[in-house]
Design an enzyme around this catalytic site. Structure first.
Site, PDB file in Angstrom:
ATOM      1  N   ASP A   1      -6.219  -3.701  -2.181  1.00  0.00           N
ATOM      2  CA  ASP A   1      -5.228  -3.336  -1.175  1.00  0.00           C
ATOM      3  C   ASP A   1      -4.406  -4.528  -0.680  1.00  0.00           C
ATOM      4  O   ASP A   1      -4.945  -5.505  -0.167  1.00  0.00           O
ATOM      5  CB  ASP A   1      -5.973  -2.701   0.001  1.00  0.00           C
ATOM      6  CG  ASP A   1      -5.044  -2.085   1.032  1.00  0.00           C
ATOM      7  OD1 ASP A   1      -3.827  -2.063   0.804  1.00  0.00           O
ATOM      8  OD2 ASP A   1      -5.556  -1.624   2.067  1.00  0.00           O
TER       9      ASP A   1
ATOM     10  N   SER B   1       0.834  -1.200   0.000  1.00  0.00           N
ATOM     11  CA  SER B   1       0.000   0.000   0.000  1.00  0.00           C
ATOM     12  C   SER B   1       0.871   1.254   0.000  1.00  0.00           C
ATOM     13  O   SER B   1       1.661   1.459  -0.910  1.00  0.00           O
ATOM     14  CB  SER B   1      -0.947  -0.038   1.206  1.00  0.00           C
ATOM     15  OG  SER B   1      -1.957   0.935   1.109  1.00  0.00           O
TER      16      SER B   1
END
Length: 313
Positions: A197, A51
């Protein structure tokens, strides 16, 4: 310029592997911590990131210096890289509708464009330009698995040498319910993989580091007071969904890990909510400086231990 690591360790340019945790906008503090680490005489030879950690890793391995990291982070108009779907403008329920129909509030296109511009400024477009020094963790929702890019790209029918680094970073940073996931159609079968994610697979991706790696892995993590658990107001489906996702990741990452090649750890402050994306340039600068000062103080008091392996529990 590329980040090239010598075979012989120089006295003031110690080569390390950086492992950067995900954390949404808190990742700006990671950039500060990385800058302080470089200023202290350490050289990132390889990076594994999730991320926001993938974003910082991409910049570091593309050749950004500590000063250039600060300029890039502090000069960015952060609200401008948020691109909400039009449906979010519906009074009262727009964001809920966007999540229901679009799987997120923001498209993520501008985030990718911004990252692509930063990388191109250093001559980096695809993974081939980085010569294998960057690994990015994503989550494949379609097949319920974590993937490490660029290694897993052939599983999706994609060529690692031509795949854009900025696209991979966008995938890893597509926080559920905030940014829409990225759909990846297989060029031969037509099957579409939905990628999101990387924090759902491994928010702190220390296990991605090769245990036989010849260089020490240094972890950059957000460390909260274990005795403090702020109250989270849950007042609707969006806040509930966000709480489920973030709590699940926090609980998993807080558990003891298997033995790993981690040698040392740099604790990075986490004073801002990770999903609070709408920040000003001044707030971005504060986050960067917060991370820089924490890492600089830590390294001045106790240099990194790069001579032996320990666990990261």
């Amino acid at each position: 310029m590329r980040n090239r690591c010598p075979n012989v360790v120089p006295s003031m340019n110690t080569p390390i592997i950086g492992v950067f945790e995900g954390g949404g906008v808190k990742g700006l503090s990671l950039a500060g911590a990385a800058a302080a680490t470089m200023d202290a005489g350490y050289q990132f030879c390889r990076v594994v990131g999730t991320s926001a950690g993938a974003l910082v890793g991409g910049m570091v391995m593309s050749g950004y210096t500590s000063d250039e990291l600060r300029i890039a982070i502090c000069s960015t108009d952060w609200p401008s890289i948020l691109d909400p779907f039009r449906i979010t403008k519906v009074p009262g329920i727009g964001k809920h509708l966007s999540v229901f129909f679009k799987q997120g509030i923001y498209r993520g296109d501008k985030l990718e464009e911004w990252m692509d511009d930063l990388l191109r400024a250093k001559g980096v477009t695809t993974f081939d330009d980085l010569n294998g020094v960057l690994r990015i963790v994503v989550t494949d929702l379609t097949h319920t698995r974590g993937l490490v890019l660029p290694d897993a790209l052939p599983d999706l029918g994609l060529d690692p040498t031509t795949f854009p680094v900025a696209r991979a970073i966008r995938m890893s940073a597509s926080v559920p319910f905030a940014f829409a996931p990225v759909e990846v159609p297989h060029p031969e079968t037509g099957d579409v993989a939905v990628i999101s994610d990387g924090a759902m697979a491994a928010n702190f991706p220390i296990r991605v580091v090769d245990p036989e790696a010849s260089l020490p892995a240094i972890g950059f993590r957000f460390i909260d007071d274990p005795g403090v658990h702020p109250h989270r107001q849950i007042d609707g489906p969006l806040s509930f969904a966000a709480a489920v996702i973030t709590s699940g990741m926090a609980a998993r990452e807080g558990l003891p890990s298997l033995r790993s090649p981690l040698v040392d750890l740099i604790s990075v402050p986490s004073s801002r909510a990770g999903l609070d994306f709408n920040l000003t340039s001044s707030q971005a600068r504060d986050l960067f400086d917060e991370g820089y000062e924490a890492a600089a103080t830590r390294l001045a008091e106790r240099p990194l231990q790069v001579g032996s392996t320990t666990s990261d529990g």
